[in-house]
Design an enzyme around this catalytic site. Structure first.
Site, PDB file in Angstrom:
ATOM      1  N   LYS A   1       0.838  -1.197   0.000  1.00 46.99           N
ATOM      2  CA  LYS A   1       0.000   0.000   0.000  1.00 46.99           C
ATOM      3  C   LYS A   1       0.876   1.251   0.000  1.00 46.99           C
ATOM      4  CE  LYS A   1      -3.835  -2.098   2.522  1.00 46.99           C
ATOM      5  NZ  LYS A   1      -3.508  -3.474   2.253  1.00 46.99           N
TER       6      LYS A   1
ATOM      7  N   HIS B   1      -3.914   1.449   4.942  1.00 47.84           N
ATOM      8  CA  HIS B   1      -3.329   2.719   4.537  1.00 47.84           C
ATOM      9  C   HIS B   1      -3.210   3.656   5.749  1.00 47.84           C
ATOM     10  CE1 HIS B   1      -4.642   1.258   0.543  1.00 47.84           C
ATOM     11  NE2 HIS B   1      -3.602   1.955   0.105  1.00 47.84           N
TER      12      HIS B   1
ATOM     13  N   GLY C   1     -10.143   3.582   2.732  1.00 46.20           N
ATOM     14  CA  GLY C   1     -10.359   4.641   3.712  1.00 46.20           C
ATOM     15  C   GLY C   1     -10.139   6.051   3.184  1.00 46.20           C
TER      16      GLY C   1
END
Length: 119
Positions: free
Chosen positions: A20, A46, A91
């Site tokens: 990520k 994240h 998110g």
């Protein structure tokens, strides 16, 4: 403040693999964006990356504020000198991969750095 911001690397990613990444807007005292940085690590979320970076930078200066406008994934093949940027963070939403590619090209000038629309 300028020297503090210069000390923060534009890019820090894991040496190899798929992981990520997030872009982070770094703000100075006057609340204007001073620079955009990229961080990419093998983490479950994240948000974990953002929290780690925020903690490190807050130790340097409490006057620095940060925000994450988005994230995605990086596939880093060090042996082939290739980096692929793609996808999005659940998110934070999708980062501007064009900005990510520019930062990565500057940090890895001898690499092929691309972005794709695949997830």
């Amino acid at each position: 403040m300028e020297k503090i911001l210069e000390a923060i690397p534009d890019v820090d990613i894991d040496d190899n693999g798929t992981f990520k990444y997030i872009l982070i807007d770094v703000y100075g005292k006057d609340d204007s964006i001073q620079k955009v940085i990229l961080r990419g690590y093998l983490r479950d979320y994240h948000m974990t990356i953002f929290e780690e970076v925020e903690e490190k930078i807050q130790k340097i200066s409490k006057d620095i504020r940060m925000d994450c406008p988005g994230g995605g994934f990086i596939q880093h093949n060090a042996a082939a000198k290739k980096i692929k940027v793609y996808g999005k963070s659940i998110g934070y939403g999708a980062a501007d991969h064009k900005v990510a590619v520019k930062l990565l090209q500057k940090a890895y000038p001898d690499y092929e750095v691309i972005t794709t629309n695949e997830d």
